[in-house]
Design a protein around this motif. Sequence first.
Motif, PDB file in Angstrom:
ATOM      1  N   GLN A 173    -120.068 -15.815 -43.910  1.00 30.79           N
ATOM      2  CA  GLN A 173    -119.755 -17.150 -44.407  1.00 30.79           C
ATOM      3  C   GLN A 173    -120.749 -18.151 -43.817  1.00 30.79           C
ATOM      4  O   GLN A 173    -120.877 -18.256 -42.604  1.00 30.79           O
ATOM      5  N   VAL A 174    -121.424 -18.871 -44.671  1.00 32.08           N
ATOM      6  CA  VAL A 174    -122.399 -19.856 -44.226  1.00 32.08           C
ATOM      7  C   VAL A 174    -121.744 -21.224 -44.183  1.00 32.08           C
ATOM      8  O   VAL A 174    -121.016 -21.607 -45.103  1.00 32.08           O
ATOM      9  N   GLN A 175    -121.993 -21.948 -43.123  1.00 32.19           N
ATOM     10  CA  GLN A 175    -121.509 -23.327 -43.020  1.00 32.19           C
ATOM     11  C   GLN A 175    -122.673 -24.282 -43.200  1.00 32.19           C
ATOM     12  O   GLN A 175    -123.772 -24.036 -42.679  1.00 32.19           O
ATOM     13  N   LEU A 176    -122.416 -25.360 -43.915  1.00 27.35           N
ATOM     14  CA  LEU A 176    -123.415 -26.391 -44.151  1.00 27.35           C
ATOM     15  C   LEU A 176    -122.949 -27.683 -43.492  1.00 27.35           C
ATOM     16  O   LEU A 176    -121.802 -28.104 -43.705  1.00 27.35           O
ATOM     17  N   VAL A 177    -123.825 -28.296 -42.714  1.00 24.53           N
ATOM     18  CA  VAL A 177    -123.463 -29.520 -42.005  1.00 24.53           C
ATOM     19  C   VAL A 177    -124.478 -30.606 -42.342  1.00 24.53           C
ATOM     20  O   VAL A 177    -125.675 -30.462 -42.031  1.00 24.53           O
ATOM     21  N   GLU A 178    -123.968 -31.686 -42.954  1.00 26.70           N
ATOM     22  CA  GLU A 178    -124.846 -32.793 -43.319  1.00 26.70           C
ATOM     23  C   GLU A 178    -124.928 -33.811 -42.188  1.00 26.70           C
ATOM     24  O   GLU A 178    -123.996 -33.955 -41.395  1.00 26.70           O
ATOM     25  N   SER A 179    -126.038 -34.519 -42.150  1.00 27.76           N
ATOM     26  CA  SER A 179    -126.208 -35.618 -41.208  1.00 27.76           C
ATOM     27  C   SER A 179    -127.209 -36.602 -41.791  1.00 27.76           C
ATOM     28  O   SER A 179    -127.907 -36.285 -42.758  1.00 27.76           O
ATOM     29  N   SER A 224    -125.719 -22.659 -41.101  1.00 26.15           N
ATOM     30  CA  SER A 224    -125.448 -21.813 -39.935  1.00 26.15           C
ATOM     31  C   SER A 224    -126.154 -20.467 -40.043  1.00 26.15           C
ATOM     32  O   SER A 224    -126.262 -19.749 -39.049  1.00 26.15           O
ATOM     33  N   GLY A 225    -126.613 -20.136 -41.240  1.00 27.04           N
ATOM     34  CA  GLY A 225    -127.336 -18.900 -41.444  1.00 27.04           C
ATOM     35  C   GLY A 225    -128.596 -19.148 -42.247  1.00 27.04           C
ATOM     36  O   GLY A 225    -128.950 -20.295 -42.511  1.00 27.04           O
ATOM     37  N   SER A 239    -131.917 -16.752 -48.639  1.00 25.95           N
ATOM     38  CA  SER A 239    -131.301 -15.922 -49.669  1.00 25.95           C
ATOM     39  C   SER A 239    -130.658 -16.734 -50.790  1.00 25.95           C
ATOM     40  O   SER A 239    -130.228 -16.160 -51.792  1.00 25.95           O
ATOM     41  N   PHE A 240    -130.596 -18.036 -50.618  1.00 30.48           N
ATOM     42  CA  PHE A 240    -129.958 -18.866 -51.643  1.00 30.48           C
ATOM     43  C   PHE A 240    -130.938 -19.174 -52.766  1.00 30.48           C
ATOM     44  O   PHE A 240    -132.056 -19.618 -52.527  1.00 30.48           O
ATOM     45  N   ALA A 241    -130.496 -18.953 -53.965  1.00 31.78           N
ATOM     46  CA  ALA A 241    -131.353 -19.229 -55.121  1.00 31.78           C
ATOM     47  C   ALA A 241    -131.540 -20.725 -55.327  1.00 31.78           C
ATOM     48  O   ALA A 241    -132.576 -21.168 -55.813  1.00 31.78           O
ATOM     49  N   VAL A 242    -130.529 -21.482 -54.953  1.00 30.63           N
ATOM     50  CA  VAL A 242    -130.602 -22.923 -55.161  1.00 30.63           C
ATOM     51  C   VAL A 242    -129.858 -23.646 -54.053  1.00 30.63           C
ATOM     52  O   VAL A 242    -128.838 -23.163 -53.550  1.00 30.63           O
ATOM     53  N   MET A 243    -130.398 -24.793 -53.659  1.00 28.97           N
ATOM     54  CA  MET A 243    -129.706 -25.685 -52.746  1.00 28.97           C
ATOM     55  C   MET A 243    -129.802 -27.089 -53.329  1.00 28.97           C
ATOM     56  O   MET A 243    -130.795 -27.422 -53.991  1.00 28.97           O
ATOM     57  N   GLY A 244    -128.762 -27.863 -53.089  1.00 30.78           N
ATOM     58  CA  GLY A 244    -128.766 -29.170 -53.719  1.00 30.78           C
ATOM     59  C   GLY A 244    -127.953 -30.206 -52.985  1.00 30.78           C
ATOM     60  O   GLY A 244    -127.267 -29.906 -52.005  1.00 30.78           O
ATOM     61  N   ARG A 284    -136.751 -28.143 -48.956  1.00 31.50           N
ATOM     62  CA  ARG A 284    -136.074 -27.136 -48.144  1.00 31.50           C
ATOM     63  C   ARG A 284    -137.066 -26.525 -47.169  1.00 31.50           C
ATOM     64  O   ARG A 284    -138.207 -26.249 -47.542  1.00 31.50           O
ATOM     65  N   GLU A 285    -136.629 -26.333 -45.962  1.00 30.06           N
ATOM     66  CA  GLU A 285    -137.453 -25.729 -44.921  1.00 30.06           C
ATOM     67  C   GLU A 285    -136.739 -24.471 -44.467  1.00 30.06           C
ATOM     68  O   GLU A 285    -135.873 -24.512 -43.588  1.00 30.06           O
ATOM     69  N   ASN A 286    -137.100 -23.366 -45.085  1.00 27.98           N
ATOM     70  CA  ASN A 286    -136.395 -22.115 -44.815  1.00 27.98           C
ATOM     71  C   ASN A 286    -136.462 -21.715 -43.342  1.00 27.98           C
ATOM     72  O   ASN A 286    -135.510 -21.165 -42.795  1.00 27.98           O
TER      73      ASN A 286
END
Length: 117
Positions: free
Chosen positions: A1-7, A25-26, A30-35, A71-73
């Motif tokens: 499970q990946v957690q996303l934290v905005e700031s 958190s991970g 591997s994500f095809a899209v982020m938004g 995005r900065e992988n």
Amino acid sequence: QVQLVESGGGLVQGGGSLRLSCAASGSIGSFAVMGWFRQAPGKQRELVAAVFSGGVTNYADSVKGRFTISRENARNTVYLQMNSLKPEDTAVYYCAAGKWSSRWDYWGQGTQVTVAS
């Protein structure tokens, strides 16, 4: 499970800039899209900007030319640079990630952006 934290949210005067960050958190590789989505009071959540694994980006018409998503992988981080902010940009901004380009699997908790006129 990946957690996303905005700031990076906050209060800014009209015409100003903010940069939002979304730390995962991970691995985001591997994500095809982020938004980035946003939701203003009394309105539906809307997609603001998306970046695909190949680097292609999409923007809502209302933010084209003012917002930039990246995005900065290596840092597992996605950014939203927001310039020339307007009061109508006021909303809670959410980061999201999708394993496939056609759906969103993970969401952050949101960060408030308020633009004063």
